[in-house]
Design an enzyme around this catalytic site. Structure first.
Site, PDB file in Angstrom:
ATOM      1  CG  ASN A  67      -1.476   1.451   1.173  1.00  0.00           C
ATOM      2  OD1 ASN A  67      -2.223   2.156   0.721  1.00  0.00           O
ATOM      3  ND2 ASN A  67      -2.321   1.581   2.347  1.00  0.00           N
ATOM      4  CE  LYS A 104      -0.233   3.002   4.920  1.00  0.00           C
ATOM      5  NZ  LYS A 104      -0.039   2.920   6.535  1.00  0.00           N
ATOM      6  CG  HIS A 109      -5.384   1.304   5.521  1.00  0.00           C
ATOM      7  ND1 HIS A 109      -4.961   2.471   6.290  1.00  0.00           N
ATOM      8  CD2 HIS A 109      -4.641   0.604   5.335  1.00  0.00           C
ATOM      9  CE1 HIS A 109      -3.719   2.075   6.911  1.00  0.00           C
ATOM     10  NE2 HIS A 109      -3.230   1.077   6.014  1.00  0.00           N
ATOM     11  CD  GLU A 169      -2.783   5.145   6.825  1.00  0.00           C
ATOM     12  OE1 GLU A 169      -1.728   4.897   7.833  1.00  0.00           O
ATOM     13  OE2 GLU A 169      -2.817   5.469   5.909  1.00  0.00           O
ATOM     14  CD  GLU A 201      -2.285  -2.505   7.815  1.00  0.00           C
ATOM     15  OE1 GLU A 201      -1.691  -2.404   6.990  1.00  0.00           O
ATOM     16  OE2 GLU A 201      -3.518  -1.683   7.704  1.00  0.00           O
ATOM     17  N   GLY A 226       3.399   2.210  10.519  1.00  0.00           N
ATOM     18  CA  GLY A 226       4.926   3.497  10.743  1.00  0.00           C
ATOM     19  C   GLY A 226       5.227   3.779  11.662  1.00  0.00           C
ATOM     20  CB  SER A 242       5.898  -1.842  12.127  1.00  0.00           C
ATOM     21  OG  SER A 242       5.224  -0.713  12.384  1.00  0.00           O
TER      22      SER A 242
END
Length: 248
Positions: free
Chosen positions: A9, A11, A93, A95, A163, A169, A208
């Site tokens: 991904n 992003k 996702h 986010e 996730e 991240g 990560s």
């Protein structure tokens, strides 16, 4: 036997120059037994599709609208993604859930839109650090899974990605035991809802993932691959992760 999947991904990263990394991934993918997916920004989907033509790499979108068309400025429909060369799309996702307030119902509607356009939905689930520390992880994942996964989900049209929000991240990674617990729980819940056919639905781990920890993570039962963020932007890193998945 579930075929492994390494999904990247990108992003909100990447301009035309990033296609050089994709070319390097294409060269490495010629002899790999693992399915490979790259989800670039929408501006690159068509060019990315052309770049990987003739290789086993698939291209996907990072999001799609639940509606087929309409007055939705800035959004992209499943039909548009398919027309540009995508065969997958990420839905739900964290986010998107946090930044855009997407609920489980919205994620399910977007996943249904994916199915309607012959796209494979990569449905994302994950708990926050607060929820993890409160011992609510399985309850949160169970609620998200039930609310975000359409009844029409099958092994052919759906991938589930776990996730943990606190690991995306950040460099923080759950213990192997924690990853195994959640993946086993997701598998059991899928079978409970969809029957034994749910054994064919792939469950990815994301958060990560990098070359240094990929081998250990991929050894976990019910981890069928990874949804990778930053490490998928560079061919050297992502190819190493794919190699670890091939060997698992």
């Amino acid at each position: 036997m579930r075929r492994k999947l390494a999904a990247g991904n990108w992003k909100m990263n990447g301009t035309a120059a990033a296609l050089n990394e994709l070319k390097a991934m294409k060269d490495a993918a010629k002899t790999q037994a693992t399915d490979v997916l790259i989800c670039p920004p929408a501006t690159l989907i068509s060019r990315a599709s052309d770049t990987v033509s003739g290789s086993p790499i698939a291209i996907g979108g990072q999001d799609c609208h639940a509606n087929a068309s309409g007055a939705h400025t800035g959004d992209i429909s499943g039909a548009m993604l398919a027309d540009a060369g995508a065969s997958y799309v990420i839905t739900g996702h964290s986010e998107r859930r946090v930044d855009h307030g997407e609920t489980d119902a919205i994620v399910a509607a977007k996943s249904t839109a994916a199915y309607d356009n012959d796209l494979i939905a990569v449905i994302c689930l994950g708990e926050s650090l607060k929820q993890r520390e409160a011992g609510e992880t399985l309850a949160v994942i169970g609620t998200q899974l039930q609310g975000s996964t359409p009844d029409a989900a099958t092994a052919a049209n759906t991938v589930i990605a776990y996730e943990p929000v606190w690991a995306i991240g950040t460099g923080k990674v759950p213990t192997i035991a924690q990853i195994a617990e959640v993946h086993d729980f997701i598998r059991a819940e899928l079978i409970k809802h969809f029957g034994e056919d749910a054994n064919g639905i792939r469950i990815l781990y994301g958060g990560s993932v990098k070359p240094s920890n990929a081998t250990e993570i991929f050894a976990v039962e019910n981890v069928d691959g990874a949804l990778v963020g930053g490490a998928s932007l560079k061919a050297a890193d992502f190819n190493a992760i794919i190699a670890a998945l091939d060997a698992s």
